[in-house]
Structure formats: C-alpha cells, structure tokens
Design a protein around this motif. Sequence first.
Motif, PDB file in Angstrom:
ATOM      1  N   SER A  87       0.829  -1.204   0.000  1.00 47.41           N
ATOM      2  CA  SER A  87       0.000   0.000   0.000  1.00 47.41           C
ATOM      3  C   SER A  87       0.863   1.255   0.000  1.00 47.41           C
ATOM      4  O   SER A  87       2.049   1.214   0.334  1.00 47.41           O
ATOM      5  CB  SER A  87      -0.942   0.011   1.212  1.00 47.41           C
ATOM      6  N   VAL A  88       0.238   2.352  -0.405  1.00 53.61           N
ATOM      7  CA  VAL A  88       0.933   3.640  -0.523  1.00 53.61           C
ATOM      8  C   VAL A  88       0.126   4.703   0.202  1.00 53.61           C
ATOM      9  O   VAL A  88      -1.103   4.714   0.138  1.00 53.61           O
ATOM     10  CB  VAL A  88       1.086   4.033  -2.015  1.00 53.61           C
ATOM     11  N   LYS A  89       0.832   5.586   0.897  1.00 52.27           N
ATOM     12  CA  LYS A  89       0.188   6.760   1.511  1.00 52.27           C
ATOM     13  C   LYS A  89       0.561   7.962   0.647  1.00 52.27           C
ATOM     14  O   LYS A  89       1.749   8.257   0.454  1.00 52.27           O
ATOM     15  CB  LYS A  89       0.667   6.966   2.943  1.00 52.27           C
ATOM     16  N   ALA A  90      -0.450   8.629   0.122  1.00 53.34           N
ATOM     17  CA  ALA A  90      -0.175   9.738  -0.794  1.00 53.34           C
ATOM     18  C   ALA A  90      -1.120  10.907  -0.564  1.00 53.34           C
ATOM     19  O   ALA A  90      -2.187  10.763   0.028  1.00 53.34           O
ATOM     20  CB  ALA A  90      -0.293   9.258  -2.244  1.00 53.34           C
ATOM     21  N   SER A  91      -0.686  12.058  -1.054  1.00 57.17           N
ATOM     22  CA  SER A  91      -1.521  13.259  -1.093  1.00 57.17           C
ATOM     23  C   SER A  91      -1.579  13.708  -2.540  1.00 57.17           C
ATOM     24  O   SER A  91      -0.694  13.370  -3.342  1.00 57.17           O
ATOM     25  CB  SER A  91      -0.920  14.360  -0.223  1.00 57.17           C
ATOM     26  N   HIS A  92      -2.606  14.456  -2.896  1.00 58.29           N
ATOM     27  CA  HIS A  92      -2.670  14.938  -4.278  1.00 58.29           C
ATOM     28  C   HIS A  92      -3.335  16.312  -4.352  1.00 58.29           C
ATOM     29  O   HIS A  92      -4.042  16.733  -3.436  1.00 58.29           O
ATOM     30  CB  HIS A  92      -3.386  13.937  -5.187  1.00 58.29           C
ATOM     31  N   ILE A  93      -3.045  16.974  -5.453  1.00 58.72           N
ATOM     32  CA  ILE A  93      -3.713  18.234  -5.789  1.00 58.72           C
ATOM     33  C   ILE A  93      -4.402  18.002  -7.129  1.00 58.72           C
ATOM     34  O   ILE A  93      -3.780  17.514  -8.078  1.00 58.72           O
ATOM     35  CB  ILE A  93      -2.699  19.388  -5.903  1.00 58.72           C
ATOM     36  N   LEU A  94      -5.678  18.301  -7.199  1.00 55.05           N
ATOM     37  CA  LEU A  94      -6.450  18.059  -8.422  1.00 55.05           C
ATOM     38  C   LEU A  94      -6.961  19.362  -9.013  1.00 55.05           C
ATOM     39  O   LEU A  94      -7.535  20.191  -8.303  1.00 55.05           O
ATOM     40  CB  LEU A  94      -7.647  17.154  -8.114  1.00 55.05           C
ATOM     41  N   ILE A  95      -6.727  19.526 -10.291  1.00 55.25           N
ATOM     42  CA  ILE A  95      -7.366  20.600 -11.060  1.00 55.25           C
ATOM     43  C   ILE A  95      -8.344  19.908 -11.998  1.00 55.25           C
ATOM     44  O   ILE A  95      -7.938  19.190 -12.919  1.00 55.25           O
ATOM     45  CB  ILE A  95      -6.339  21.439 -11.853  1.00 55.25           C
ATOM     46  N   LYS A  96      -9.625  20.122 -11.761  1.00 56.79           N
ATOM     47  CA  LYS A  96     -10.661  19.389 -12.495  1.00 56.79           C
ATOM     48  C   LYS A  96     -10.801  19.848 -13.947  1.00 56.79           C
ATOM     49  O   LYS A  96     -10.603  21.017 -14.269  1.00 56.79           O
ATOM     50  CB  LYS A  96     -12.012  19.558 -11.800  1.00 56.79           C
ATOM     51  N   VAL A  97     -11.179  18.870 -14.784  1.00 60.46           N
ATOM     52  CA  VAL A  97     -11.526  19.137 -16.188  1.00 60.46           C
ATOM     53  C   VAL A  97     -12.691  18.225 -16.542  1.00 60.46           C
ATOM     54  O   VAL A  97     -12.613  17.011 -16.341  1.00 60.46           O
ATOM     55  CB  VAL A  97     -10.351  18.842 -17.154  1.00 60.46           C
ATOM     56  N   ASP A  98     -13.764  18.797 -17.071  1.00 60.30           N
ATOM     57  CA  ASP A  98     -14.896  17.981 -17.506  1.00 60.30           C
ATOM     58  C   ASP A  98     -14.483  17.141 -18.705  1.00 60.30           C
ATOM     59  O   ASP A  98     -13.689  17.587 -19.553  1.00 60.30           O
ATOM     60  CB  ASP A  98     -16.087  18.871 -17.893  1.00 60.30           C
ATOM     61  N   GLU A  99     -15.024  15.925 -18.778  1.00 63.31           N
ATOM     62  CA  GLU A  99     -14.669  15.020 -19.879  1.00 63.31           C
ATOM     63  C   GLU A  99     -15.032  15.596 -21.241  1.00 63.31           C
ATOM     64  O   GLU A  99     -14.384  15.303 -22.241  1.00 63.31           O
ATOM     65  CB  GLU A  99     -15.349  13.659 -19.676  1.00 63.31           C
ATOM     66  N   ASP A 100     -16.085  16.403 -21.274  1.00 65.38           N
ATOM     67  CA  ASP A 100     -16.508  16.985 -22.555  1.00 65.38           C
ATOM     68  C   ASP A 100     -15.989  18.405 -22.736  1.00 65.38           C
ATOM     69  O   ASP A 100     -16.451  19.147 -23.610  1.00 65.38           O
ATOM     70  CB  ASP A 100     -18.045  16.967 -22.659  1.00 65.38           C
ATOM     71  N   ALA A 101     -14.985  18.823 -21.952  1.00 68.69           N
ATOM     72  CA  ALA A 101     -14.434  20.176 -22.047  1.00 68.69           C
ATOM     73  C   ALA A 101     -13.678  20.352 -23.358  1.00 68.69           C
ATOM     74  O   ALA A 101     -13.077  19.410 -23.892  1.00 68.69           O
ATOM     75  CB  ALA A 101     -13.518  20.442 -20.869  1.00 68.69           C
TER      76      ALA A 101
END
Length: 329
Positions: free
Chosen positions: A147-161
């Motif tokens: 297993s892995v312990k991680a953090s993330h930063i997400l910048i969203k994009v719509d699939e139909d963008a």
Amino acid sequence: MYSKKIAGCFLILLSFIIILPLIAGAEERKSPDKVILAEVGDKKITLQDLNSKISELPLQYRGFFSDPGKKETFLNSLVQQIVLAKKARELKMDQKPEISEKINDITNQILSQELVKEEILKKNNISDEEIKKYYGNNVDKYREPESVKASHILIKVDEDAGEEARSKSEAKAKEILEKAKKGEDFAALAKEFSEDTATGKRGGDLGFFNKGRMVKEFNDVAFKLKPGEISDIVKTRFGYHIIKVEGKKKEHQKALTEVKSQIKETLSREALRKKLDEYTKKLYEESKVVMHPELLKAAESEEKDIDEIEETDEESVDEDGSEMEFEED
C-alpha cells in the motif's frame, strides 16, 4: 507534666471525633448512589441511576452526555418521561388493549435480550487454542497487500471540455507543480488550490490505499514514486493531478497478535449464532411452536391479485371520468 499529656491526648481524640464525621460525610457525598438528583413523589433518581441510563445508550451518544450541562438535559427528559408515564397510568392508558400489547412487545424484547446475555453470552468463551487454529486455517485472509500513503492536488476538467478549457487547466496545474517542486509546502498548496473538496481541506491527504483502488493512471504513478517524491502532471478522467507519496508499506503477513481480538470477535459471533439456534430450537420444542410460512406466499399472491383488480378498475374509467362500456359484439 502528667496533666499536659492527658490534655494532649484529649485534644487528639477530640480532633478525631470532629474530623471522622467530616470524612465520612465527604465519602457519602462522593458516592453516586447517595447523590439524589431528582425526586418524583416517592421515586428518587440518583447520580448512579443517571449514569446507568446514559451507559445504556448507543456508544455514539454516551460521549455527548458526558458534559454536565448535557447530563442536566438528560435528567430533565428522564423526569419528564416518569411524570408523563405516571399520568398515563392514572388514566389507565396502560390497560387499553392496543397499548398493553405494545408494552408486552417491549417487555418481551427486553426479557429475551437479558436471557441471551445470561444463558449464552456469559457462557460464550473462546479459547486461545481456537483463535490460533482459526488463524492457521485462514492465514491468507490476514495478508496485507502493498500500500501507498499519498496526497494529491487536483485541477478538475470535464470530460466533454474543449481544448481551450483543457489547456487552461493544465497550465494552472503546471504552475502549482512548479511551486511544489521548489519546496513549497505541499499540504498548504493542496488547501489553497486543489479542486478535490473532500481531500483539499486536509492537505490533499488520501491516506493509505492498495493497488487497484485508484484509477489506473493515478495508481501506476503513485506506486512507482518513492516516499517524499512528487510526480509530474498525471492526467485522468477527473482532470490533472499532482501526487506526492508520503510513505509505503510492503506486502506483509499480519501476526496473530495483531488480529487476535478480530478473530475472537468473529468466532464469538459464529458461536453465538450456533448456540442461539440450538437454544431456541429447544425452546420451540418445549413451547410446541407450529409455524405456517407457506401462508405468507398465499397471502402475498392474494394481495397482488387485489392490486391488479384495482389497477384494472382505474383503467376502466374514461378520461372525462365516466365509466367505459364493454359491449358484447
């Protein structure tokens, strides 16, 4: 000299006579069964009674009533319940058939629970040998995968963008990545910029996760990174991610000591179910219980037929509300 000794002894004796009742009084005040919080006629509610009632509540509510102010609220509701029930008995409401039946149902429920506790739970002992045997027979069940312990930063994009929106989001992600690579606090960046609202407020923390839990693109990168490393931009159907691995756990076998209480609980449940089945089967025979479950299906079929007839009757009404005529040709 002798008289001084007598006087000294008298003073010591007098101090004991004065102090002992005070000590006894203090002990009495501290004893929960002696602290009377409320009186409803002849009925007394002590601190012990109140604490006992709170201990019977579901676990999530017990902590709530640990505060003295909340305890007072609980005490008020307890007194209210007693005076309302007292008035109901004066009005002989407990003698009404429908209410008497409900009281009987609750009484049966409490008695059956107490009987199970006394006759089965108290005698339901699981030995260390049984636990050890179960562990040996189910060793694979207690194998912990990598297993892995991680953090993330997400910048969203719509699939139909469109292309413009995607480029804009990717550019924003790259700016944040540059800040992270230069050593800015990752958790602070996640709180400020991440569009994953669930993890952003806790610094992007995803906790530990096994392979396959995340989408493939995210999973592949996270398990390749070393603790402390930050990924490049990772594109998934959710948008653009920046991943930081905080720690890793190799696949390992959990020791018996780690899972002993868990196994004991599993075996206790299985033993309880078996003993309860055996015990109630014996009681069924003693009580000469006869059941007719087949009548449930018959009753269900009758209800279905009635519903279909009612639906047909509704369909037989014309739009203007008058009944349609069915003439024989």
